[in-house]
Design an enzyme around this catalytic site. Structure first.
Site, mmCIF file in Angstrom:
data_model
loop_
_atom_site.group_PDB
_atom_site.id
_atom_site.type_symbol
_atom_site.label_atom_id
_atom_site.label_comp_id
_atom_site.label_asym_id
_atom_site.label_seq_id
_atom_site.Cartn_x
_atom_site.Cartn_y
_atom_site.Cartn_z
ATOM 1 N N GLY A 14 -40.948 62.371 23.560
ATOM 2 C CA GLY A 14 -39.647 62.252 24.213
ATOM 3 C C GLY A 14 -38.668 63.321 23.762
ATOM 4 O O GLY A 14 -37.462 63.098 23.733
ATOM 5 N N MET A 18 -32.167 62.874 24.846
ATOM 6 C CA MET A 18 -31.090 63.094 23.878
ATOM 7 C C MET A 18 -31.542 62.765 22.446
ATOM 8 O O MET A 18 -31.299 63.551 21.518
ATOM 9 C CB MET A 18 -29.881 62.225 24.261
ATOM 10 C CG MET A 18 -28.741 62.319 23.283
ATOM 11 S SD MET A 18 -27.305 61.373 23.820
ATOM 12 C CE MET A 18 -27.857 59.700 23.537
ATOM 13 N N SER A 110 -33.858 49.246 20.726
ATOM 14 C CA SER A 110 -32.481 49.306 21.217
ATOM 15 C C SER A 110 -31.775 48.012 20.836
ATOM 16 O O SER A 110 -32.409 46.960 20.703
ATOM 17 C CB SER A 110 -32.500 49.436 22.734
ATOM 18 O OG SER A 110 -31.269 49.040 23.280
ATOM 19 N N SER A 111 -30.447 48.078 20.701
ATOM 20 C CA SER A 111 -29.696 46.869 20.329
ATOM 21 C C SER A 111 -29.756 45.800 21.421
ATOM 22 O O SER A 111 -29.425 44.643 21.158
ATOM 23 C CB SER A 111 -28.241 47.221 20.026
ATOM 24 O OG SER A 111 -27.640 47.859 21.129
ATOM 25 N N CYS A 112 -30.197 46.156 22.636
ATOM 26 C CA CYS A 112 -30.244 45.138 23.693
ATOM 27 C C CYS A 112 -31.416 44.173 23.526
ATOM 28 O O CYS A 112 -31.548 43.235 24.297
ATOM 29 C CB CYS A 112 -30.272 45.778 25.066
ATOM 30 S SG CYS A 112 -31.816 46.590 25.446
ATOM 31 N N TYR A 139 -35.759 45.949 30.184
ATOM 32 C CA TYR A 139 -35.872 46.967 29.131
ATOM 33 C C TYR A 139 -36.044 46.287 27.769
ATOM 34 O O TYR A 139 -36.875 46.688 26.955
ATOM 35 C CB TYR A 139 -34.598 47.818 29.165
ATOM 36 C CG TYR A 139 -34.519 48.925 28.155
ATOM 37 C CD1 TYR A 139 -35.362 50.024 28.225
ATOM 38 C CD2 TYR A 139 -33.565 48.891 27.140
ATOM 39 C CE1 TYR A 139 -35.266 51.051 27.307
ATOM 40 C CE2 TYR A 139 -33.457 49.920 26.218
ATOM 41 C CZ TYR A 139 -34.321 50.996 26.304
ATOM 42 O OH TYR A 139 -34.228 52.010 25.394
ATOM 43 N N LYS A 143 -39.047 46.584 24.942
ATOM 44 C CA LYS A 143 -38.792 47.058 23.578
ATOM 45 C C LYS A 143 -39.190 46.007 22.530
ATOM 46 O O LYS A 143 -39.675 46.357 21.443
ATOM 47 C CB LYS A 143 -37.317 47.447 23.422
ATOM 48 C CG LYS A 143 -36.971 48.750 24.141
ATOM 49 C CD LYS A 143 -37.745 49.923 23.540
ATOM 50 C CE LYS A 143 -37.409 51.261 24.140
ATOM 51 N NZ LYS A 143 -38.195 52.350 23.565
ATOM 52 N N HIS A 182 -25.093 56.061 30.757
ATOM 53 C CA HIS A 182 -24.347 55.080 29.971
ATOM 54 C C HIS A 182 -22.852 55.364 30.109
ATOM 55 O O HIS A 182 -22.442 56.387 30.659
ATOM 56 C CB HIS A 182 -24.782 55.144 28.502
ATOM 57 C CG HIS A 182 -26.163 54.620 28.277
ATOM 58 N ND1 HIS A 182 -27.260 55.445 28.207
ATOM 59 C CD2 HIS A 182 -26.639 53.359 28.127
ATOM 60 C CE1 HIS A 182 -28.347 54.713 28.019
ATOM 61 N NE2 HIS A 182 -28.004 53.444 27.965
HETATM 62 O O1 GFB Z 1 -23.214 52.025 28.553
HETATM 63 P P1 GFB Z 1 -23.535 50.948 29.508
HETATM 64 O O2 GFB Z 1 -24.047 51.354 30.851
HETATM 65 O O3 GFB Z 1 -24.592 49.971 28.901
HETATM 66 O O4 GFB Z 1 -22.197 50.085 29.799
HETATM 67 P P2 GFB Z 1 -24.672 48.593 28.076
HETATM 68 C C1 GFB Z 1 -21.382 49.620 28.742
HETATM 69 C C2 GFB Z 1 -20.126 48.989 29.316
HETATM 70 O O5 GFB Z 1 -19.310 50.024 29.895
HETATM 71 C C3 GFB Z 1 -20.344 47.954 30.418
HETATM 72 C C4 GFB Z 1 -18.880 49.615 31.180
HETATM 73 O O6 GFB Z 1 -19.415 46.908 30.240
HETATM 74 C C5 GFB Z 1 -20.022 48.740 31.687
HETATM 75 O O7 GFB Z 1 -19.601 47.939 32.768
HETATM 76 N N1 GFB Z 1 -18.570 50.789 31.997
HETATM 77 C C6 GFB Z 1 -17.317 51.140 32.421
HETATM 78 C C7 GFB Z 1 -19.426 51.699 32.491
HETATM 79 N N2 GFB Z 1 -17.362 52.216 33.189
HETATM 80 C C8 GFB Z 1 -18.666 52.610 33.260
HETATM 81 C C9 GFB Z 1 -19.335 53.676 33.919
HETATM 82 O O8 GFB Z 1 -18.744 54.488 34.642
HETATM 83 N N3 GFB Z 1 -20.679 53.760 33.724
HETATM 84 C C10 GFB Z 1 -21.374 52.865 32.943
HETATM 85 N N4 GFB Z 1 -22.688 53.023 32.785
HETATM 86 N N5 GFB Z 1 -20.765 51.810 32.336
HETATM 87 C C11 GFB Z 1 -27.135 49.330 28.034
HETATM 88 C C12 GFB Z 1 -28.417 48.728 28.487
HETATM 89 O O9 GFB Z 1 -26.202 48.328 28.151
HETATM 90 O O10 GFB Z 1 -27.125 49.715 26.688
HETATM 91 C C13 GFB Z 1 -29.580 49.495 28.046
HETATM 92 O O11 GFB Z 1 -28.394 48.573 29.877
HETATM 93 C C14 GFB Z 1 -29.474 50.018 26.630
HETATM 94 O O12 GFB Z 1 -30.676 48.644 28.148
HETATM 95 C C15 GFB Z 1 -28.120 50.574 26.302
HETATM 96 O O13 GFB Z 1 -29.777 49.005 25.714
HETATM 97 C C16 GFB Z 1 -27.952 50.936 24.855
HETATM 98 O O14 GFB Z 1 -24.214 48.793 26.677
HETATM 99 O O15 GFB Z 1 -24.015 47.475 28.794
#
Ligand code: GFB
Length: 312
Positions: A14, A18, A110-112, A139, A143, A182
């Site tokens: 990988g 990143m 991952s923390s999830c 996911y 994991k 993210h």
């Molecule tokens: O980073 P994120 O997509 O992942 O979203 P998770 C974190 C928070 O940010 C959520 C909000 O509450 C989203 O609704 N958010 C606000 C946004 N604006 C945005 C935006 O424009 N884009 C995105 N993406 N989010 C992931 C897991 O969860 O964390 C994966 O889905 C993985 O499996 C990763 O474990 C570390 O923290 O919610």
């Protein structure tokens, strides 16, 4: 326990991602040989390809940073991709590593993996104590299977293989595609584009109240190399920064870094995901690692790197 990386062939699976990229950079000073395989040369989802490649490449150690990853929307929209591809990648690599007698493997989760409502900060023994967050359970289940498979090889075959669970990550080489990224790169892009166009508002998904802990990928890579050299044990190890912010605070930090004020508009049609996800990293600290940069500094250098790379 001390595993000397000098003279070892270390496969970073990988390396174009990143995390993998950060691990390659960090390993450069350890005196070993870093080996990588391009996606055109090796499809990690295909068992025979992985088996044949490993038999030829003969690594001494593997950092398993290859995974299908994405933000909350991608995880929610593509459950098959996140469950199937991640199961196949980890099963193929661990199986081939065993067949080829690879002495050290560091599997990344991952923390999830932890329950949606786990007590905070989340200790390693919270695993499998409650229901998962639905937006990323596909996911998470892949994991969790990877952690257990790593432990199973340790138990059944005496392999000195370990797992680490990073918190939410960011840094150079991140994905800036708004549909699959993210939150941190997404908000960097949104603020940057607002600055360029002069837009008065920036849209933030969800309520802005969820709490997240962010760790720079180069800090993670440093912790991973530390664990590879110093840790041997059945249990996985959390890797977090120890500080958390709300999504609204993150947006405010990014606004400062980009140097652009805009009104935040919260889009309630998008999910919040898990309300809070702070890792308990005391086990890692007790092992002797605790070197974390501040969020604003990290975001600043990440923004500069994205501008320089032309990603934004
Ligand atoms: O980073 P994120 O997509 O992942 O979203 P998770 C974190 C928070 O940010 C959520 C909000 O509450 C989203 O609704 N958010 C606000 C946004 N604006 C945005 C935006 O424009 N884009 C995105 N993406 N989010 C992931 C897991 O969860 O964390 C994966 O889905 C993985 O499996 C990763 O474990 C570390 O923290 O919610």
């Amino acid at each position: 326990m001390a595993y000397d990386l000098k003279g070892r062939r270390v496969w970073v699976a990988g390396h174009r991602g990143m995390v993998g990229g950060a691990v390659v950079r960090r390993l450069a000073t350890e005196g070993g040989e870093v080996i990588t395989a391009g996606r055109d040369a090796l499809d990690l989802v295909e068992q025979t390809e992985v088996r044949d490649w490993m038999a030829e490449a003969r690594p001494d150690a593997i950092v398993l940073a290859a995974a299908k990853v994405g933000g909350i929307k991608a995880n929610n929209d593509f459950p098959v991709d996140f469950l199937y591809q991640n199961l196949m990648i980890e099963a193929n690599i661990l199986n081939a590593a065993h067949q080829n007698d690879v002495g050290r493997v560091l599997f990344l989760g991952s923390s999830c993996i932890y329950p949606k409502l786990a007590p905070q900060p989340i200790a390693e023994d919270s695993l499998l104590t409650g229901p998962l967050e639905p937006t990323n359970e596909w996911y998470a289940i892949a994991k969790i299977a990877g952690i257990r498979l790593t432990q199973a090889y340790r138990r059944q075959h005496g392999r000195d293989w370990i797992s680490a669970m990073p918190t939410n990550l960011y840094g150079p080489g991140d994905n800036y595609d708004l549909n699959s990224s993210h939150v941190l790169p997404a908000l960097l892009r949104k603020f940057h584009e607002a600055k360029v166009s002069g837009a008065k508002t920036v849209t933030v998904w969800g309520s802005g109240t969820p709490l997240r802990e962010f760790l720079h990928c180069d800090d993670l890579a440093d912790a991973l190399v530390f664990l590879l050299k110093e840790y041997s044990g059945h249990d996985h190890v959390n890797v977090g920064s120890g500080s958390e912010v709300t999504i609204r605070e993150l947006a405010e930090t990014i606004a400062r870094v980009v140097g652009y004020e805009a009104d935040l508009v919260f889009d309630a049609t998008k999910p919040d995901g898990t309300p809070r996800k702070l890792m308990d990293s005391s086990k890692l600290h007790a092992l002797g690692w605790n070197r974390v940069r501040g969020l604003e500094d990290g975001v600043r250098s990440t923004y500069a790197a994205a501008l320089e790379a032309g990603t934004l």
